[in-house]
Design a protein around this motif. Structure first.
Motif, PDB file in Angstrom:
ATOM      1  N   ARG A   5     -39.096   0.037 -37.649  1.00  0.00           N
ATOM      2  CA  ARG A   5     -39.207  -0.410 -36.756  1.00  0.00           C
ATOM      3  C   ARG A   5     -38.462  -1.709 -36.549  1.00  0.00           C
ATOM      4  NH1 ARG A   5     -45.724  -0.075 -34.664  1.00  0.00           N
ATOM      5  NH2 ARG A   5     -44.684  -1.086 -32.484  1.00  0.00           N
ATOM      6  N   PRO A   6     -39.054  -2.637 -35.766  1.00  0.00           N
ATOM      7  CA  PRO A   6     -38.208  -3.962 -35.803  1.00  0.00           C
ATOM      8  C   PRO A   6     -39.618  -4.832 -36.421  1.00  0.00           C
ATOM      9  CG  PRO A   6     -38.055  -3.414 -33.637  1.00  0.00           C
ATOM     10  CD  PRO A   6     -38.800  -2.590 -34.135  1.00  0.00           C
ATOM     11  N   VAL A   7     -39.527  -5.825 -36.759  1.00  0.00           N
ATOM     12  CA  VAL A   7     -39.709  -6.837 -37.569  1.00  0.00           C
ATOM     13  C   VAL A   7     -40.412  -7.436 -36.668  1.00  0.00           C
ATOM     14  CG1 VAL A   7     -40.089  -8.463 -38.880  1.00  0.00           C
ATOM     15  CG2 VAL A   7     -38.691  -6.847 -39.668  1.00  0.00           C
ATOM     16  N   ASP A   8     -39.894  -7.785 -35.921  1.00  0.00           N
ATOM     17  CA  ASP A   8     -40.233  -8.099 -34.458  1.00  0.00           C
ATOM     18  C   ASP A   8     -42.273  -8.158 -33.911  1.00  0.00           C
ATOM     19  OD1 ASP A   8     -37.737  -7.977 -34.506  1.00  0.00           O
ATOM     20  OD2 ASP A   8     -37.517  -9.178 -32.942  1.00  0.00           O
ATOM     21  N   ASP A   9     -42.315  -6.963 -34.028  1.00  0.00           N
ATOM     22  CA  ASP A   9     -42.990  -6.168 -33.520  1.00  0.00           C
ATOM     23  C   ASP A   9     -44.546  -6.244 -34.925  1.00  0.00           C
ATOM     24  OD1 ASP A   9     -41.768  -5.038 -31.449  1.00  0.00           O
ATOM     25  OD2 ASP A   9     -41.725  -3.134 -32.833  1.00  0.00           O
ATOM     26  N   ILE A  10     -44.662  -6.167 -35.816  1.00  0.00           N
ATOM     27  CA  ILE A  10     -45.761  -6.931 -36.879  1.00  0.00           C
ATOM     28  C   ILE A  10     -45.665  -8.567 -36.861  1.00  0.00           C
ATOM     29  CG2 ILE A  10     -44.383  -7.222 -39.181  1.00  0.00           C
ATOM     30  CD1 ILE A  10     -46.217  -5.831 -41.256  1.00  0.00           C
ATOM     31  N   TRP A  11     -44.654  -9.073 -36.214  1.00  0.00           N
ATOM     32  CA  TRP A  11     -45.153 -10.795 -36.638  1.00  0.00           C
ATOM     33  C   TRP A  11     -45.811 -10.652 -35.050  1.00  0.00           C
ATOM     34  CZ3 TRP A  11     -43.491 -14.528 -39.690  1.00  0.00           C
ATOM     35  CH2 TRP A  11     -42.918 -15.537 -39.724  1.00  0.00           C
ATOM     36  N   LYS A  12     -46.070 -10.148 -34.178  1.00  0.00           N
ATOM     37  CA  LYS A  12     -46.365 -10.547 -32.785  1.00  0.00           C
ATOM     38  C   LYS A  12     -47.880 -10.217 -33.366  1.00  0.00           C
ATOM     39  CE  LYS A  12     -43.087  -8.269 -29.436  1.00  0.00           C
ATOM     40  NZ  LYS A  12     -42.646  -7.447 -28.866  1.00  0.00           N
ATOM     41  N   LEU A  13     -48.564  -9.299 -33.898  1.00  0.00           N
ATOM     42  CA  LEU A  13     -49.453  -9.669 -34.878  1.00  0.00           C
ATOM     43  C   LEU A  13     -50.440 -11.264 -35.287  1.00  0.00           C
ATOM     44  CD1 LEU A  13     -49.635  -6.638 -37.340  1.00  0.00           C
ATOM     45  CD2 LEU A  13     -49.982  -6.433 -34.470  1.00  0.00           C
ATOM     46  N   LEU A  14     -49.684 -11.569 -35.461  1.00  0.00           N
ATOM     47  CA  LEU A  14     -50.393 -12.653 -35.736  1.00  0.00           C
ATOM     48  C   LEU A  14     -51.212 -13.568 -34.381  1.00  0.00           C
ATOM     49  CD1 LEU A  14     -47.058 -14.600 -37.267  1.00  0.00           C
ATOM     50  CD2 LEU A  14     -49.685 -14.512 -38.248  1.00  0.00           C
ATOM     51  N   ARG A  15     -50.742 -13.622 -33.489  1.00  0.00           N
ATOM     52  CA  ARG A  15     -51.309 -13.373 -31.759  1.00  0.00           C
ATOM     53  C   ARG A  15     -52.613 -13.217 -31.700  1.00  0.00           C
ATOM     54  NH1 ARG A  15     -46.360 -11.978 -27.435  1.00  0.00           N
ATOM     55  NH2 ARG A  15     -44.674 -12.781 -29.076  1.00  0.00           N
ATOM     56  N   GLN A  16     -53.176 -11.806 -32.642  1.00  0.00           N
ATOM     57  CA  GLN A  16     -54.372 -11.501 -32.613  1.00  0.00           C
ATOM     58  C   GLN A  16     -55.253 -12.333 -33.956  1.00  0.00           C
ATOM     59  OE1 GLN A  16     -54.199  -6.636 -33.351  1.00  0.00           O
ATOM     60  NE2 GLN A  16     -52.283  -6.848 -31.521  1.00  0.00           N
ATOM     61  N   PHE A  17     -55.082 -12.942 -34.191  1.00  0.00           N
ATOM     62  CA  PHE A  17     -55.822 -13.288 -35.206  1.00  0.00           C
ATOM     63  C   PHE A  17     -56.486 -14.452 -34.548  1.00  0.00           C
ATOM     64  CE2 PHE A  17     -52.764 -14.597 -39.604  1.00  0.00           C
ATOM     65  CZ  PHE A  17     -52.937 -12.405 -39.309  1.00  0.00           C
ATOM     66  N   ASN A  18     -57.810 -14.779 -34.702  1.00  0.00           N
ATOM     67  CA  ASN A  18     -58.775 -15.523 -34.005  1.00  0.00           C
ATOM     68  C   ASN A  18     -58.598 -17.103 -35.179  1.00  0.00           C
ATOM     69  OD1 ASN A  18     -61.077 -15.267 -36.442  1.00  0.00           O
ATOM     70  ND2 ASN A  18     -61.455 -13.542 -35.555  1.00  0.00           N
ATOM     71  N   SER A  19     -59.863 -17.933 -34.507  1.00  0.00           N
ATOM     72  CA  SER A  19     -59.797 -19.204 -35.082  1.00  0.00           C
ATOM     73  C   SER A  19     -60.342 -19.212 -36.609  1.00  0.00           C
ATOM     74  CB  SER A  19     -60.722 -19.861 -34.044  1.00  0.00           C
ATOM     75  OG  SER A  19     -62.345 -19.257 -34.244  1.00  0.00           O
ATOM     76  N   THR A  20     -60.313 -18.272 -36.632  1.00  0.00           N
ATOM     77  CA  THR A  20     -60.905 -18.073 -38.677  1.00  0.00           C
ATOM     78  C   THR A  20     -59.752 -17.310 -38.722  1.00  0.00           C
ATOM     79  OG1 THR A  20     -62.448 -16.704 -38.593  1.00  0.00           O
ATOM     80  CG2 THR A  20     -63.450 -18.348 -37.700  1.00  0.00           C
TER      81      THR A  20
END
Length: 443
Positions: free
Chosen positions: A220-235
């Motif tokens: 599937r598009p690499v774009d989709d796994i790249w979006k997981l960066l947005r789910q990181f919390n502050s630590t």
């Protein structure tokens, strides 16, 4: 009699007057209707210009020919559609050579890193091919390899069709280790595999990075796994998938002689990293009571645990995140699907529900007959002609190949492997059609 005649005359006069009033009222209704009454709070309309003023504009077209026709009011953009104008710039119209990837600013690119030494040239090229086949955003490939492989990497990538080479740029780096003994690092596990530990130090101008092993395929598009960066919390500063979904049968829970993350450890074949946070974090460790920077921690940890680790750099990462669990985001197994998830029976629930997103063919399963399902996917992407139709030249042949793998446990669940492939191809087709049609027909 006179009184009666006078009364009759008056009655006739009243009827005549009433008839005239009715006729005049009917005539007034047939004429231009009067403006409707407005509430007192409504602002009065601007009065129309007097005819006398129009007579002085003889130089204008239509002057002296009666009142000018009023143009319709300009339509204002609706609220909530502020990005409509910029969206049109990202859509390529027929005949326009510019594409939406070209106008993306550089900070929106996806950065993908891979380390390839020895006989990993073909595997790496197939992995990169799977990345460009479906992805929409521009990518920067960071390829770390030996001197002997650099010319071939550059030659092969430049031979791809323009419609795909415009979606990425690539840089090739030598194998370097900034601390410790380079020969020790190079032989730590597979050739050059430890290079991934030093990516935050080498790629100082990169904010975030997706690292993958050479034996990874994107379904599937690499774009989709790249979006997981947005789910990181502050630590959280990195993301990996568990080594196994069932800790009791996983390698770490049974054999590891060193600390490891969680109850099953994590696999480093697919690793999403916020490099800026890694470079600015002081990590807890088992050597000194205070924190250490990433680079300062690597070699001392290796010296302490080198006689206890089996999987080299992956074990070191497990040790680091054992002492710093708050720094790791664990993503589902569908993003790092390996033979372990099906060879003992299906044990990746996310893949069963949504399909495999990233396939990791470790243990050389792309090149032997142990897991023919994995090999079929690898060969389908390797042999796909770039300009052919994805459904006809990849998806349908892949379905036929899967019929030959039903004698294996992985081959008995073809829908797990095909679900995201089908969705991805459908999305790629729709994206192609929308770009060709133009913005006015977008839905």
């Amino acid at each position: 009699m006179k009184l009666r005649s006078k009364a009759a005359a008056l009655l006739l006069l009243a009827l005549a007057a009433l008839l005239l009033a009715l006729l005049s009222l009917r005539a007034s209704r047939a004429a231009t209707p009067a403006p409707l009454a407005r509430p007192a709070s409504a602002l009065p309309r601007r009065p129309a210009p007097a005819p006398a003023r129009l007579q002085g504009l003889g130089a204008l077209p239509g002057a002296g020919q009666g009142p000018r026709r009023r143009l319709p009011p300009r339509s204002r953009p609706r609220a909530g559609r502020r990005g409509a104008a910029s969206l049109k710039k990202l859509v390529r119209r027929p005949g326009d050579s510019r594409s939406f990837q070209v106008v993306l600013p550089h900070e929106l690119w996806i950065h993908l890193a891979v380390v390839a030494c020895g006989n990993r040239l073909e595997e790496t090229l197939v992995m990169l091919k799977s990345a460009v086949l479906f992805s929409h955003r521009k990518m920067q490939f960071h390829i770390f390899t030996e001197e002997s492989l650099k010319p071939e990497f550059d030659k092969q990538l430049r031979q791809w069709p323009d419609s795909y080479t415009k979606k990425f740029e690539h840089r090739i780096y030598p194998i370097t280790f900034s601390v410790g003994n380079p020969q020790e690092w190079k032989k730590l596990f597979k050739p050059c595999a430890a290079q991934r530990l030093f990516l935050p130090v080498i790629l100082k101008d990169v904010d975030s990075l997706l690292y993958v092993d050479t034996d990874v395929l994107f379904l599937r598009p690499v774009d989709d796994i790249w979006k997981l960066l947005r789910q990181f919390n502050s630590t959280q500063l990195a993301a990996m998938a568990p080594e196994h979904e069932i800790p009791k049968i996983g390698w770490y829970s049974r054999f590891a002689r060193h600390p490891f993350y969680g109850s099953a450890g994590v696999n480093s074949g697919v690793m999403l990293m916020n490099l800026t946070r890694i470079r600015s974090t002081q990590f807890k460790n088992s050597m000194i009571p205070t924190g250490l920077a990433w680079e300062d921690m690597l070699y001392p940890l290796y010296q302490k645990y080198k006689n206890a680790i089996t999987w080299g750099d992956q074990d070191l990462l497990n040790i680091i995140f054992y002492f710093n669990p708050e720094c790791l985001y664990v993503f589902p197994c569908q993003w790092n699907y390996r033979p372990d998830h099906c060879m003992y029976g299906s044990n990746c629930r996310e893949a069963e529900q949504e399909g495999v997103s990233v396939l990791h063919g470790n243990r050389g399963v792309y090149h032997d007959e142990k897991q023919p399902t994995f090999k079929a996917l690898y060969e389908a992407i390797r042999d796909f002609p770039f300009q052919d139709n994805l459904f006809q030249s990849m998806y349908y042949p892949l379905q036929l190949k899967f019929l030959e793998t039903v004698h294996t446990l992985c081959g008995r669940i073809p829908q797990v492997f095909l679900k995201q492939v089908e969705k991805t191809m459908k999305r790629a087709y729709e994206k192609h059609v929308i770009i060709r049609v133009g913005p006015n027909q977008m839905h």
